[in-house]
Enzyme design. Structure first.
Site, mmCIF file in Angstrom:
data_model
loop_
_atom_site.group_PDB
_atom_site.id
_atom_site.type_symbol
_atom_site.label_atom_id
_atom_site.label_comp_id
_atom_site.label_asym_id
_atom_site.label_seq_id
_atom_site.Cartn_x
_atom_site.Cartn_y
_atom_site.Cartn_z
ATOM 1 N N GLU A 196 1.034 -1.030 -0.007
ATOM 2 C CA GLU A 196 -0.107 0.041 0.075
ATOM 3 C C GLU A 196 1.078 1.098 0.002
ATOM 4 O O GLU A 196 1.659 1.601 1.152
ATOM 5 C CB GLU A 196 -0.728 -0.011 1.296
ATOM 6 C CG GLU A 196 -1.977 1.159 1.285
ATOM 7 C CD GLU A 196 -1.897 2.202 2.242
ATOM 8 O OE1 GLU A 196 -1.120 3.246 1.433
ATOM 9 O OE2 GLU A 196 -1.742 2.084 3.294
ATOM 10 N N CYS A 252 -1.390 8.774 3.513
ATOM 11 C CA CYS A 252 -1.824 8.015 2.283
ATOM 12 C C CYS A 252 -2.818 8.273 1.549
ATOM 13 O O CYS A 252 -2.723 8.295 0.495
ATOM 14 C CB CYS A 252 -0.946 6.630 2.393
ATOM 15 S SG CYS A 252 -2.318 5.590 3.397
#
Length: 682
Positions: free
Chosen positions: A258, A297
């Site tokens: 990720e 993120c």
């Protein structure tokens, strides 16, 4: 000079580390607050301990027991959360920032405990049915099962969420019986260490279930085998380097990444400055820029706006950003803290300089930026910075360069096709938000955005009432994205647990498949006795216990009476002439009458171990039942799930799923379904 503590790794069941190595700094003042340890970690010992102690300890429990343990652990951590908040302050986070990390982490444990108790069996074999016949006689069938891999999970995390980052990976891998070795980013590893100490002190973790690495991973990845799994959260560059580790490649070790991504928010042309959606858009962008000081993120990096609304959006954002007080979160009124480290501060500054080439800075350090608080002049603060790109089709930097801080760029577009092309220029992102009040715009844009984004939020005034926001991954929904975002998947409910299990196809007789899966498979041997299955307590019921009922002939009076009770006078049940012109050629009974009649055939009416019917799954009406047809039912114990619970009177109970097959006088299947019941324990 005051002594600063040395962080410790948890390896082989003991805490390792006494000699100070790398200094770690308070993000608010840059004062040294911890050191990593200098002692070298024996990763051979760590891997051996996970395999030979952690795996057996976790496999001694079943899915349901591990789910219960997760819940107990979450409750324990909630009771000590204020200790974590106090330490989290040192990372530069505000209370609101830390809430996402700390209570988002424990909330994920609660969510997986709940999903596990509802959806997983009280065994270590998860059946992915239904089984399917592979032969003409019914004696050969196939299905799929998911089983624990027998290996360990290495979780490598980023600096921005030291608690949630570990727990959102730990929860599903723990349910999957995989011991974990967690490696937090060094800059904020002191907060992860505090969490792991609590988890260790709780006494709730089976021995070997969790180890902690402070510092580098050394040769850890080189010691893994095909039974193991690696997950990573961090930069795309680091993900690419780890993904090509020779041992991971040679042994086909699953690697889930990720990575950072250039997420976007798109303002649709139908929204004007007078609409509530316009304010929602501006508020969402500002929140994502300043929450966690932009170190998420999922933060919005590209603000894609109709050209005619660029000035209005810019003005509203400047107004909001100008009101954001930056500094020490302990000072009243401060809404944005510091970046995690001075290194991060330098990195963001360099990337803003790259973004500024060919673009305009419309809000930044020159607009009165002055952090408040004692000693903050040495901290890792960064001004909320808003840029403007007037030609996003020709400017590559806005689609390639991510400043991992409170930085975002407005990009002008002409027409929705161009807006979607700009969104895709991010080469794969975790999340995008579309703000629109037009359903046609949503229907056009979302499938296009979904091709290059892991999650799409459609925001309007209706959704805003309950929306958790652009930047909030939820345990129930997938987190991850294609391309630059890493190509991996995390969370997403029980899907995340399945990622840590091994899927296998199995073939054999229905009886053998039932023995392996722990579920009755149609065609398998059944056990019939004089005792009705509903008269058996949970512990006494066995998979395959079955009852074949007496018969009942359906009459016209049944149909008329059921229509009167239910109010269902559909023509297929009452209009003889109209029914003749259908594919059935005659009147047929209500499907729900067949269901009710079957219950009348197999239910044991006296009080007893079966407490309640609380659900019905997989209902299908296969063959129509006409007036004069004769039906019967077979009831078979299909699956048992011991949730290890008692009612308010202290009586234990479990869940039993029953396979029901209703057939007619020709033995044709007319209805098929599962019923779910609560069954009392002795």
């Amino acid at each position: 000079m005051a002594h600063t503590p040395t962080l410790q790794s948890l390896i082989g069941g003991r805490w390792l580390g006494a000699e100070a190595a790398t200094p770690l700094h308070n993000a608010l003042t840059n004062a040294v607050i911890y050191h990593t340890h200098a002692e070298r970690i024996d990763f051979g010992e760590a891997v051996h301990y996970a395999r030979n102690t952690g795996v057996p300890a976790l496999m001694a429990m079943d899915f349901q027991q591990r789910a219960a343990r997760l819940k107990a652990l979450a409750l324990y951590l909630v009771g000590r959360k204020e200790e974590l908040y106090a330490i989290s302050h040192l990372t530069g986070a505000t209370r609101a920032d830390s809430w996402v990390d700390i209570e988002g982490g424990t909330g994920t444990l609660f969510a997986y405990a709940s999903m596990g108790s509802r959806e997983l069996p009280s065994s270590n074999v998860l059946h992915e049915g239904p089984a399917m016949s592979l032969g003409k006689s019914g004696g050969f069938a196939g299905t799929h099962i998911l089983v624990p891999r027998g290996g360990l999970a290495v979780h490598i995390n980023a600096f921005n969420f030291p608690i949630w980052g570990l727990l959102e990976k730990f929860a599903p891998s723990f349910l999957a019986a995989m011991p974990c070795i967690g490696k937090p980013a060094t800059a904020t590893s002191y907060l992860t260490q505090a969490l792991v100490r609590m988890m260790h002190e709780s006494g709730l973790l089976p021995e070997g279930a969790l180890q902690l690495v402070i510092g580098g991973t050394g040769d850890l990845l080189d010691r893994l085998t095909g039974a193991d799994v690696v997950t990573f959260t961090g930069s795309a560059d680091t993900a690419a380097r780890l993904r090509t580790n020779a041992n991971l490649v040679a042994n086909s070790i699953p690697f889930t990444a990720e990575a950072d991504s250039l997420n976007c928010a798109i303002l649709a042309p139908d929204v004007t400055p007078d609409d509530p959606e316009f304010d929602l858009f501006v508020k969402e962008v500002a929140r994502e820029m300043t929450g966690k000081a932009g170190q998420k993120c999922t933060a919005i990096r590209r603000i894609i706006v109709p050209r005619q609304q660029v000035q209005a959006v810019g003005e509203r954002l400047r107004e909001r950003l100008a009101k954001v007080a930056v500094g020490d979160p302990s000072v009243e009124g401060v809404r944005m803290g510091a970046l995690a480290s001075k290194e991060q501060q330098r990195d963001v500054a360099e990337r803003v300089a790259m973004l500024a080439r060919g673009n305009e800075i419309v809000f930044g350090a020159g607009d009165g930026f002055k952090p408040v608080g004692e000693g903050v002049e040495h901290g890792a603060f960064f001004a909320p910075t808003l840029l403007l790109c007037r030609d996003g089709l020709r400017n590559d930097a806005v689609h390639d360069v991510e400043a991992f801080g409170p930085v975002s760029t407005i990009i002008a577009y002409d027409g929705m096709a161009e807006a979607m092309a700009l969104a895709a220029r991010g080469k794969g992102s975790l999340v995008s938000t579309l703000v629109t009040k037009d359903v046609r715009t949503a229907a056009y844009c979302v499938p296009l955005a979904a091709a290059s984004h892991g999650r799409v939020l459609i925001l309007d005034r209706e959704a805003a009432v309950d929306s958790t926001g652009h930047g909030s991954p939820l345990p129930q929904l997938k987190h991850g994205g294609p391309g630059r975002a890493g190509g991996g998947e995390e969370l997403g409910g029980i899907r995340a647990v399945r990622h840590f299990l091994q899927r296998a196809a199995i073939q054999g007789s229905p009886t053998m498949l039932a023995a392996v899966t722990g579920e009755y498979v149609r065609g398998a041997a059944v056990r019939e006795s004089e005792q009705h299955p509903f008269r058996k307590y949970f512990q006494d019921l066995q998979i395959g216990d079955s009852l074949l009922t007496h018969r009942r002939t359906v009459s016209e009076a049944d149909i008329v009476n059921f229509g009167g009770v239910s109010g269902d006078y559909f023509y297929m049940h009452f209009d003889e002439i109209a029914a003749r012109d259908t594919q059935f050629g005659k009147r047929i009974a209500h499907g729900y009458f067949v269901l009710s009649a079957a219950a009348g055939l197999f239910v044991s009416p006296a009080p007893g171990p079966v407490l309640a019917n609380y659900g019905l799954d997989n209902l299908r009406f296969i063959t129509p039942v006409a007036i004069g047809d004769t039906i019967r039912a077979r009831l078979t114990c299909k699956r048992k799930v011991d949730r290890n619970r008692t009612d308010d009177k202290g009586v234990g109970q479990g869940v039993v799923a029953w396979d029901v097959q209703v057939t007619n006088q020709h033995d044709d299947l007319v209805a098929s379904y599962d019923i779910l019941t609560l069954v009392m324990k002795r």
